[in-house]
Design an enzyme around this catalytic site. Structure first.
Site, short mmCIF file in Angstrom:
data_model
loop_
_atom_site.label_atom_id
_atom_site.label_comp_id
_atom_site.label_asym_id
_atom_site.label_seq_id
_atom_site.Cartn_x
_atom_site.Cartn_y
_atom_site.Cartn_z
N ALA A 236 44.81 42.57 33.42
CA ALA A 236 44.23 42.85 32.10
C ALA A 236 43.93 44.35 32.03
O ALA A 236 42.82 44.78 31.73
CB ALA A 236 42.98 42.01 31.83
N HIS B 272 43.44 48.28 31.51
CA HIS B 272 42.95 49.14 30.43
C HIS B 272 42.92 50.58 30.96
O HIS B 272 43.31 50.82 32.12
CB HIS B 272 41.57 48.66 29.95
CG HIS B 272 40.58 48.46 31.07
ND1 HIS B 272 40.12 49.50 31.86
CD2 HIS B 272 39.98 47.34 31.56
CE1 HIS B 272 39.27 49.03 32.74
NE2 HIS B 272 39.17 47.71 32.61
N GLU B 273 42.41 51.49 30.15
CA GLU B 273 42.41 52.91 30.53
C GLU B 273 41.67 53.18 31.84
O GLU B 273 41.97 54.15 32.53
CB GLU B 273 41.81 53.76 29.41
CG GLU B 273 42.78 54.04 28.26
CD GLU B 273 43.98 54.90 28.68
OE1 GLU B 273 43.78 55.88 29.42
OE2 GLU B 273 45.10 54.57 28.27
N HIS C 128 41.66 51.26 34.57
CA HIS C 128 42.65 51.02 35.63
C HIS C 128 43.70 52.15 35.65
O HIS C 128 44.10 52.63 36.70
CB HIS C 128 43.39 49.71 35.40
CG HIS C 128 42.52 48.48 35.40
ND1 HIS C 128 42.36 47.70 34.28
CD2 HIS C 128 41.79 47.90 36.37
CE1 HIS C 128 41.57 46.68 34.58
NE2 HIS C 128 41.20 46.78 35.83
N VAL D 268 35.65 55.32 33.29
CA VAL D 268 36.24 55.65 32.00
C VAL D 268 35.51 54.84 30.93
O VAL D 268 35.32 53.62 31.09
CB VAL D 268 37.76 55.32 31.97
CG1 VAL D 268 38.35 55.60 30.60
CG2 VAL D 268 38.48 56.13 33.04
N ARG E 242 36.35 42.40 30.90
CA ARG E 242 35.44 41.40 30.34
C ARG E 242 34.95 41.79 28.94
O ARG E 242 34.38 40.94 28.25
CB ARG E 242 34.25 41.16 31.27
CG ARG E 242 34.64 40.42 32.55
CD ARG E 242 33.44 39.92 33.32
NE ARG E 242 33.81 38.99 34.37
CZ ARG E 242 34.00 39.32 35.66
NH1 ARG E 242 33.83 40.57 36.06
NH2 ARG E 242 34.34 38.41 36.55
P1 AMP Z 1 39.19 44.98 38.31
O1 AMP Z 1 40.54 44.69 37.72
O2 AMP Z 1 38.06 44.76 37.36
O3 AMP Z 1 39.00 44.34 39.66
O4 AMP Z 1 39.18 46.54 38.59
C1 AMP Z 1 40.14 47.15 39.41
C2 AMP Z 1 39.72 48.55 39.72
O5 AMP Z 1 39.59 49.30 38.52
C3 AMP Z 1 38.34 48.62 40.43
O6 AMP Z 1 38.40 49.61 41.44
C4 AMP Z 1 37.43 49.02 39.30
O7 AMP Z 1 36.27 49.70 39.74
C5 AMP Z 1 38.32 49.93 38.49
N1 AMP Z 1 37.82 50.03 37.11
C6 AMP Z 1 37.57 49.01 36.26
N2 AMP Z 1 37.06 49.47 35.10
C7 AMP Z 1 36.98 50.83 35.24
C8 AMP Z 1 36.53 51.88 34.39
N3 AMP Z 1 36.04 51.67 33.18
N4 AMP Z 1 36.59 53.15 34.88
C9 AMP Z 1 37.06 53.40 36.13
N5 AMP Z 1 37.52 52.44 36.96
C10 AMP Z 1 37.48 51.17 36.53
#
Ligand code: AMP
Length: 284
Positions: A32, A34-35, A37, A177, A188
């Protein structure tokens, strides 16, 4: 760009790259995209010759009442975004590939850091995170891995795990971000109704309030926490799970006096959606 769900293929590509002296960059995600990631992918792209992005919604890190089933999944869109950002390999394994021997129950213990804050609200969460990250690191081999400060406690725990268990991995933390209104990007956020989406800005408003209070000279962490809690309390759609100020340099010990390396963290529910955010506090 190659998309694979096979561990052997992932190993092969990484080993080939390292054999010619190339650096391997790794961005683990639950998809999923986004910016937030993509900022990790861009950093990896700048620093590594081979960039691997993994997409795997890890059941081990969700509690029994959490949103594992409903978690947004859209591999086709993720693959398209990854391709645009110049990712070399998307590793998207099936659950059976990742956990064929899960019944053994062998896992990675996150230690005491796994019991506080997010770990206290979500028992077993960091055990699941450490286990999947350890597996992914073992599949990747020596690499530089990129994690967001959005999940700050996760970043600290992964760094500690790498140090304690001698993984040949260099962990790089990347800044949060945010959307224009300050809300931290998160997969989420898609759960939020328009009213909840507006209310959800209270996490960042609370953090900036805490930061302002410190910038004006407040040193008592309890006063700063109370100010932050007041901002969330004023938002009828939001409910606090925790507000904390920790010392980044001292393994997440809760701070009484604001000092160098103090960071404020918040978890709150907006409607039924659980959101987290954090901010480095200004230097005294
Ligand atoms: P997730 O898919 O939520 O497990 O996130 C994967 C990676 O992306 C993790 O290292 C998160 O900390 C990072 N991440 C998620 N949202 C953000 C954001 N808004 N800014 C920076 N990194 C993010």
């Amino acid at each position: 760009m190659e998309v694979t769900g096979k561990v052997e293929r992932l190993r092969e590509v990484c080993e080939e790259a390292r054999a010619t002296g190339d650096r391997v960059g790794f961005v683990p995600t639950m998809g999923a995209l986004h910016e937030g990631h993509l900022s990790l992918v861009r950093r990896a792209r700048e620093e590594a010759s081979l960039v691997v992005l993994s997409v795997f919604v890890n059941p081990l890190q969700f509690g029994p009442k959490e949103d594992y089933r409903d978690y947004p999944r859209n591999l086709a869109a993720d693959v398209e975004m990854a391709e645009k950002e110049g990712v070399d390999v998307v590793f998207a394994p099936d659950e059976e590939v990742m956990y064929e021997d899960e019944g053994t129950g062998i896992a990675v213990d996150p230690g005491s850091l796994g019991d506080v804050l997010e770990g206290a609200s979500r028992p077993g969460h960091f055990r699941g995170v450490c286990t999947v990250v350890a597996k992914l690191f073992n599949m990747m081999g020596p690499c530089r891995a990129y994690f967001g400060e959005k999940d700050f406690q996760q970043l600290v725990i992964v760094r500690t795990m790498v140090r304690n268990l001698d993984f040949p991995v260099e962990v790089v933390g990347c800044p949060i971000v945010r959307e224009q209104d300050g809300i931290a990007m998160s997969s989420r956020n898609a759960y939020l109704s328009p009213d909840e989406r507006r209310a959800a800005t209270c996490l960042y408003r609370a953090l900036t309030r805490g930061s302002d209070v410190v910038a004006h000279g407040e040193r008592d962490a309890n006063v700063v926490k109370a100010e932050m809690a007041r901002v969330i309390g004023a938002e009828p759609l939001a409910r606090i799970e925790y507000v904390a100020v920790v010392d980044e340099t001292r393994q997440f010990a809760e701070t009484e006096r604001i000092g160098e390396g103090s960071r404020a963290l918040i978890a709150a529910r907006v409607g039924t959606t659980r959101l987290i955010d954090n901010l480095r506090l200004p230097r005294p």
